[in-house]
Design a protein around this motif. Structure first.
Motif, mmCIF file in Angstrom:
data_model
loop_
_atom_site.group_PDB
_atom_site.id
_atom_site.type_symbol
_atom_site.label_atom_id
_atom_site.label_comp_id
_atom_site.label_asym_id
_atom_site.label_seq_id
_atom_site.Cartn_x
_atom_site.Cartn_y
_atom_site.Cartn_z
ATOM 1 N N GLU A 108 0.817 -1.216 0.000
ATOM 2 C CA GLU A 108 0.000 0.000 0.000
ATOM 3 C C GLU A 108 0.852 1.267 0.000
ATOM 4 N N THR A 109 2.115 1.147 0.395
ATOM 5 C CA THR A 109 3.025 2.284 0.371
ATOM 6 C C THR A 109 3.839 2.216 -0.910
ATOM 7 N N PRO A 110 3.816 3.252 -1.735
ATOM 8 C CA PRO A 110 4.598 3.227 -2.979
ATOM 9 C C PRO A 110 6.086 3.022 -2.676
ATOM 10 N N TYR A 111 6.724 2.186 -3.497
ATOM 11 C CA TYR A 111 8.134 1.880 -3.228
ATOM 12 C C TYR A 111 9.030 3.118 -3.247
ATOM 13 N N PRO A 112 8.779 4.152 -4.104
ATOM 14 C CA PRO A 112 9.667 5.325 -4.042
ATOM 15 C C PRO A 112 9.620 6.034 -2.676
ATOM 16 N N ALA A 143 12.755 -3.324 -7.898
ATOM 17 C CA ALA A 143 12.610 -3.694 -9.314
ATOM 18 C C ALA A 143 12.205 -5.150 -9.458
ATOM 19 N N LEU A 144 12.651 -5.975 -8.551
ATOM 20 C CA LEU A 144 12.331 -7.394 -8.594
ATOM 21 C C LEU A 144 10.976 -7.684 -7.938
ATOM 22 N N VAL A 145 10.768 -7.175 -6.745
ATOM 23 C CA VAL A 145 9.582 -7.494 -5.955
ATOM 24 C C VAL A 145 8.341 -6.766 -6.463
ATOM 25 N N ARG A 146 8.519 -5.559 -6.929
ATOM 26 C CA ARG A 146 7.388 -4.755 -7.402
ATOM 27 C C ARG A 146 7.584 -4.410 -8.879
ATOM 28 N N ALA A 147 7.786 -5.428 -9.669
ATOM 29 C CA ALA A 147 8.128 -5.238 -11.081
ATOM 30 C C ALA A 147 7.099 -4.384 -11.824
ATOM 31 N N ASP A 148 5.809 -4.617 -11.608
ATOM 32 C CA ASP A 148 4.776 -3.843 -12.311
ATOM 33 C C ASP A 148 4.819 -2.366 -11.910
ATOM 34 N N GLU A 149 4.897 -2.120 -10.611
ATOM 35 C CA GLU A 149 4.966 -0.740 -10.110
ATOM 36 C C GLU A 149 6.254 -0.072 -10.594
ATOM 37 N N PHE A 150 7.346 -0.801 -10.586
ATOM 38 C CA PHE A 150 8.644 -0.300 -11.031
ATOM 39 C C PHE A 150 8.583 0.067 -12.516
ATOM 40 N N ALA A 151 8.003 -0.815 -13.331
ATOM 41 C CA ALA A 151 7.892 -0.569 -14.780
ATOM 42 C C ALA A 151 7.002 0.636 -15.055
ATOM 43 N N ALA A 152 5.905 0.763 -14.320
ATOM 44 C CA ALA A 152 5.014 1.912 -14.492
ATOM 45 C C ALA A 152 5.718 3.224 -14.158
ATOM 46 N N ALA A 153 6.506 3.206 -13.103
ATOM 47 C CA ALA A 153 7.256 4.417 -12.716
ATOM 48 C C ALA A 153 8.298 4.750 -13.770
ATOM 49 N N ALA A 154 8.959 3.730 -14.319
ATOM 50 C CA ALA A 154 9.965 3.959 -15.356
ATOM 51 C C ALA A 154 9.319 4.515 -16.610
ATOM 52 N N ALA A 155 8.142 4.019 -16.961
ATOM 53 C CA ALA A 155 7.431 4.504 -18.143
ATOM 54 C C ALA A 155 7.038 5.970 -17.991
#
Length: 158
Positions: A108-112, A143-155
């Motif tokens: 629930e807490t954003p990784y950044p 990047a490994l554990v939250r791959a979808d959230e990480f990819a969305a942030a990178a996009a």
């Protein structure tokens, strides 16, 4: 007449920042003493007059979770640290454990937010370049554990 130079007032700490500080302190104490989580919690709770200003649920969730899941957290962190974990300072390990626990167990807490808070904790409590080390390790873990959230942030950054 000369004017006095007044240093800016520091921004007040949020209840969540205080909770993370106490969780890091408790994790550090556990790494040093291997005392029980209940004894550590009682010590932290009674050691300061401003404990009541922290988000106690977040603090307890992190502290109790880190100690309960320390083995799994160690396994999750090891591939992202380029030296044996025994060589990492105990302060930085406490910060890595708390940050890793949040990344893995508190989606629930954003990784950044978690990484930024961990960086600030490393600047406060750690060595001079500890914040860079903490940033790198937790960024790889996220990047490994939250791959979808990480990819969305990178996009979004593109």
């Amino acid at each position: 007449m000369t004017e006095a130079i007044v240093a800016p007032r520091p921004k007040p700490k949020s209840a969540r920042r205080r909770a993370r500080e106490f969780a890091v302190q408790g994790t550090y104490q556990w790494l040093m003493t291997r005392d029980t989580v209940n004894n550590i919690d009682l010590f932290i709770h009674n050691s300061t007059s401003y404990f009541n200003k922290c988000d106690e649920a977040l603090y307890r969730g992190i502290l109790f979770g880190v100690i309960k899941d320390a083995g799994a957290l160690t396994k999750a962190l090891e591939p992202h640290v380029e030296r044996p974990l025994e060589e990492v300072s105990i302060v930085e390990m406490a910060i890595l454990y708390t940050g890793a626990f949040e990344i893995i167990s508190m989606p629930e807490t954003p990784y950044p937010v978690i990484i930024n808070e961990s960086i600030e904790l490393a600047k406060t409590f750690g060595g001079s370049d500890g914040h860079r080390f903490v940033n790198g390790v937790l960024d790889k873990l996220a990047a490994l554990v939250r791959a979808d959230e990480f990819a969305a942030a990178a996009a979004k950054r593109r």
